[in-house]
Write a protein that holds these residues in place. Structure first.
Motif, PDB file in Angstrom:
ATOM      1  N   ASN A 136      -7.971  16.651  -9.050  1.00 31.37           N
ATOM      2  CA  ASN A 136      -8.217  16.676 -10.496  1.00 31.37           C
ATOM      3  C   ASN A 136      -9.707  16.632 -10.850  1.00 31.37           C
ATOM      4  O   ASN A 136     -10.054  16.365 -12.002  1.00 31.37           O
ATOM      5  N   ALA A 137     -10.562  16.867  -9.891  1.00 26.28           N
ATOM      6  CA  ALA A 137     -12.008  16.866 -10.184  1.00 26.28           C
ATOM      7  C   ALA A 137     -12.277  17.854 -11.321  1.00 26.28           C
ATOM      8  O   ALA A 137     -11.671  18.921 -11.377  1.00 26.28           O
ATOM      9  N   ASN A 138     -13.191  17.478 -12.225  1.00 29.49           N
ATOM     10  CA  ASN A 138     -13.407  18.386 -13.371  1.00 29.49           C
ATOM     11  C   ASN A 138     -14.321  19.562 -13.045  1.00 29.49           C
ATOM     12  O   ASN A 138     -14.356  20.538 -13.789  1.00 29.49           O
ATOM     13  N   PHE A 139     -15.035  19.506 -11.921  1.00 31.89           N
ATOM     14  CA  PHE A 139     -15.853  20.654 -11.515  1.00 31.89           C
ATOM     15  C   PHE A 139     -15.613  20.909 -10.026  1.00 31.89           C
ATOM     16  O   PHE A 139     -15.779  19.995  -9.221  1.00 31.89           O
ATOM     17  N   LYS A 140     -15.224  22.140  -9.712  1.00 29.78           N
ATOM     18  CA  LYS A 140     -14.936  22.456  -8.306  1.00 29.78           C
ATOM     19  C   LYS A 140     -15.682  23.719  -7.869  1.00 29.78           C
ATOM     20  O   LYS A 140     -15.679  24.715  -8.605  1.00 29.78           O
ATOM     21  N   TYR A 141     -16.237  23.648  -6.680  1.00 34.28           N
ATOM     22  CA  TYR A 141     -16.976  24.798  -6.138  1.00 34.28           C
ATOM     23  C   TYR A 141     -16.600  25.015  -4.683  1.00 34.28           C
ATOM     24  O   TYR A 141     -16.330  24.053  -3.952  1.00 34.28           O
ATOM     25  N   TYR A 142     -16.618  26.263  -4.295  1.00 38.20           N
ATOM     26  CA  TYR A 142     -16.440  26.598  -2.882  1.00 38.20           C
ATOM     27  C   TYR A 142     -17.636  27.471  -2.528  1.00 38.20           C
ATOM     28  O   TYR A 142     -17.801  28.559  -3.070  1.00 38.20           O
ATOM     29  N   ILE A 143     -18.501  26.963  -1.659  1.00 36.29           N
ATOM     30  CA  ILE A 143     -19.670  27.768  -1.312  1.00 36.29           C
ATOM     31  C   ILE A 143     -19.631  28.153   0.165  1.00 36.29           C
ATOM     32  O   ILE A 143     -19.156  27.399   1.014  1.00 36.29           O
ATOM     33  N   THR A 144     -20.121  29.335   0.432  1.00 35.41           N
ATOM     34  CA  THR A 144     -20.130  29.792   1.814  1.00 35.41           C
ATOM     35  C   THR A 144     -21.302  30.757   2.013  1.00 35.41           C
ATOM     36  O   THR A 144     -22.060  31.037   1.084  1.00 35.41           O
ATOM     37  N   ALA A 145     -21.464  31.224   3.249  1.00 35.55           N
ATOM     38  CA  ALA A 145     -22.480  32.226   3.562  1.00 35.55           C
ATOM     39  C   ALA A 145     -22.063  32.839   4.888  1.00 35.55           C
ATOM     40  O   ALA A 145     -21.230  32.269   5.614  1.00 35.55           O
ATOM     41  N   ASP A 146     -22.642  33.954   5.196  1.00 41.50           N
ATOM     42  CA  ASP A 146     -22.399  34.619   6.467  1.00 41.50           C
ATOM     43  C   ASP A 146     -22.642  33.611   7.618  1.00 41.50           C
ATOM     44  O   ASP A 146     -23.569  32.794   7.538  1.00 41.50           O
ATOM     45  N   LEU A 189      -9.789  23.171   5.452  1.00 42.18           N
ATOM     46  CA  LEU A 189     -10.829  23.778   4.615  1.00 42.18           C
ATOM     47  C   LEU A 189     -10.173  24.920   3.857  1.00 42.18           C
ATOM     48  O   LEU A 189      -9.577  25.809   4.460  1.00 42.18           O
ATOM     49  N   LYS A 190     -10.263  24.862   2.544  1.00 44.69           N
ATOM     50  CA  LYS A 190      -9.543  25.862   1.763  1.00 44.69           C
ATOM     51  C   LYS A 190     -10.228  26.076   0.427  1.00 44.69           C
ATOM     52  O   LYS A 190     -10.724  25.129  -0.181  1.00 44.69           O
ATOM     53  N   ARG A 191     -10.215  27.321  -0.003  1.00 45.42           N
ATOM     54  CA  ARG A 191     -10.738  27.607  -1.340  1.00 45.42           C
ATOM     55  C   ARG A 191      -9.568  27.560  -2.309  1.00 45.42           C
ATOM     56  O   ARG A 191      -8.619  28.328  -2.181  1.00 45.42           O
ATOM     57  N   VAL A 192      -9.626  26.635  -3.278  1.00 49.19           N
ATOM     58  CA  VAL A 192      -8.525  26.544  -4.247  1.00 49.19           C
ATOM     59  C   VAL A 192      -8.828  27.488  -5.415  1.00 49.19           C
ATOM     60  O   VAL A 192      -9.992  27.765  -5.703  1.00 49.19           O
ATOM     61  N   PRO A 193      -7.801  27.975  -6.089  1.00 54.74           N
ATOM     62  CA  PRO A 193      -8.023  28.972  -7.144  1.00 54.74           C
ATOM     63  C   PRO A 193      -8.887  28.482  -8.297  1.00 54.74           C
ATOM     64  O   PRO A 193      -9.560  29.286  -8.954  1.00 54.74           O
ATOM     65  N   ASP A 194      -8.890  27.166  -8.551  1.00 60.49           N
ATOM     66  CA  ASP A 194      -9.704  26.689  -9.678  1.00 60.49           C
ATOM     67  C   ASP A 194     -11.130  26.295  -9.262  1.00 60.49           C
ATOM     68  O   ASP A 194     -11.860  25.679 -10.040  1.00 60.49           O
ATOM     69  N   ALA A 195     -11.531  26.674  -8.037  1.00 62.06           N
ATOM     70  CA  ALA A 195     -12.919  26.411  -7.621  1.00 62.06           C
ATOM     71  C   ALA A 195     -13.756  27.671  -7.830  1.00 62.06           C
ATOM     72  O   ALA A 195     -13.301  28.777  -7.543  1.00 62.06           O
ATOM     73  N   LYS A 196     -14.965  27.482  -8.327  1.00 60.10           N
ATOM     74  CA  LYS A 196     -15.872  28.637  -8.480  1.00 60.10           C
ATOM     75  C   LYS A 196     -16.398  29.007  -7.104  1.00 60.10           C
ATOM     76  O   LYS A 196     -16.865  28.126  -6.365  1.00 60.10           O
ATOM     77  N   PHE A 197     -16.329  30.275  -6.764  1.00 58.80           N
ATOM     78  CA  PHE A 197     -16.767  30.746  -5.449  1.00 58.80           C
ATOM     79  C   PHE A 197     -18.229  31.200  -5.523  1.00 58.80           C
ATOM     80  O   PHE A 197     -18.592  31.990  -6.385  1.00 58.80           O
ATOM     81  N   ILE A 198     -19.050  30.674  -4.628  1.00 54.57           N
ATOM     82  CA  ILE A 198     -20.462  31.098  -4.606  1.00 54.57           C
ATOM     83  C   ILE A 198     -20.841  31.467  -3.175  1.00 54.57           C
ATOM     84  O   ILE A 198     -20.754  30.633  -2.265  1.00 54.57           O
ATOM     85  N   ASP A 199     -21.251  32.708  -2.975  1.00 51.48           N
ATOM     86  CA  ASP A 199     -21.770  33.120  -1.671  1.00 51.48           C
ATOM     87  C   ASP A 199     -23.269  32.850  -1.690  1.00 51.48           C
ATOM     88  O   ASP A 199     -24.011  33.434  -2.491  1.00 51.48           O
TER      89      ASP A 199
END
Ligand code: DC
Length: 223
Positions: A136-146, A189-199
């Motif tokens: 239930n975190a109000n801000f979610k991010y998933y960050i990754t890189a090559d 480790l998983k990207r949830v749909p409500d997390a903003k994805f940042i490469d």
């Protein structure tokens, strides 16, 4: 209450970004990876194989992992001793990944993390903060890189600490840890749909910080 969940694989820049976001917003940064590293270190010091479920269970029954803050930085305590430096040793990384796959290890660490997050504004970085620890975190991010970019970052970090490492071996290890962390049965480790994805491959840490800080100041994330 501000709870920011920042997930992503090894070397994606999570800790650098999380530290800066915490400073900018004057909130707490909780490095959850450090807690799994402390569990791995305890196994190493006790001569227990991190794959040995019964052995690790015994270790976890008596373990005391705490985090404290000194001058705004996290100090990780294992059985009362500051292990912040020792847990960064390269050999601890893979052991932390393996030990963190035991369900009982995750449950114990997640409970500590939830207690901290419920009592103060904070940013947590990890693998499954948005999916399992704080759904239930109000801000979610998933960050990754090559993976190569991530290996380069870790390589530089270790060199700066005076650790000699082989780049190809480090790269291989990052790929192996990605696999372990995303294929474990419990809370992978998983990207949830409500997390903003940042490469972050072509972004500086400050650019990523800006995205997150702006979202928090506006009060919402556009996923
Ligand atoms: O972020 P790190 O490299 O310090 O993490 C070390 C290991 O700990 C990582 O390979 C997987 C595990 N970990 C986890 O399973 N869940 C977290 N929230 C943080 C780390």
């Amino acid at each position: 209450m501000i709870n920011i969940a920042l997930d992503g694989p090894a070397g994606s820049g999570k800790s650098t970004v999380a530290k800066k976001v915490a400073k900018e917003l004057d909130i707490l940064y909780l490095d959850t990876g450090a807690m799994y590293r402390a569990c791995a270190l305890k196994c190493l010091l006790s001569g227990v194989d991190v794959k040995d479920t019964d052995g690790v269970k015994k270790i976890m029954d008596g373990i005391d992992v705490k985090v404290e803050y000194k001058d705004g930085s996290q100090v990780t305590l294992l059985d009362g001793k500051d292990v912040s430096f020792d847990i960064r040793k390269p050999e601890i990384s893979m052991m932390a990944s393996t030990v963190s796959a035991h369900r009982f290890v995750r449950e114990k660490m997640a409970e500590i993390q939830r207690n901290i997050a419920s009592s103060m504004d904070c940013i947590l970085d990890g693998r499954e903060i948005g999916s399992y620890v704080l759904p239930n975190a109000n801000f979610k991010y998933y960050i990754t890189a090559d993976s190569k970019v991530r290996a380069e970052r870790r390589y530089k970090e270790l060199l700066e600490r005076g650790e000699k490492v082989d780049f190809d071996k480090l790269h291989e290890e990052i790929i192996q840890r990605d696999y372990n962390d995303s294929h474990r049965e419990f809370a992978p480790l998983k990207r949830v749909p409500d997390a903003k994805f940042i490469d972050t491959s072509d972004l500086t840490a400050d650019e990523v910080v800006e995205i997150i800080v702006n979202d928090v100041r506006r009060g919402k994330t556009n996923v």
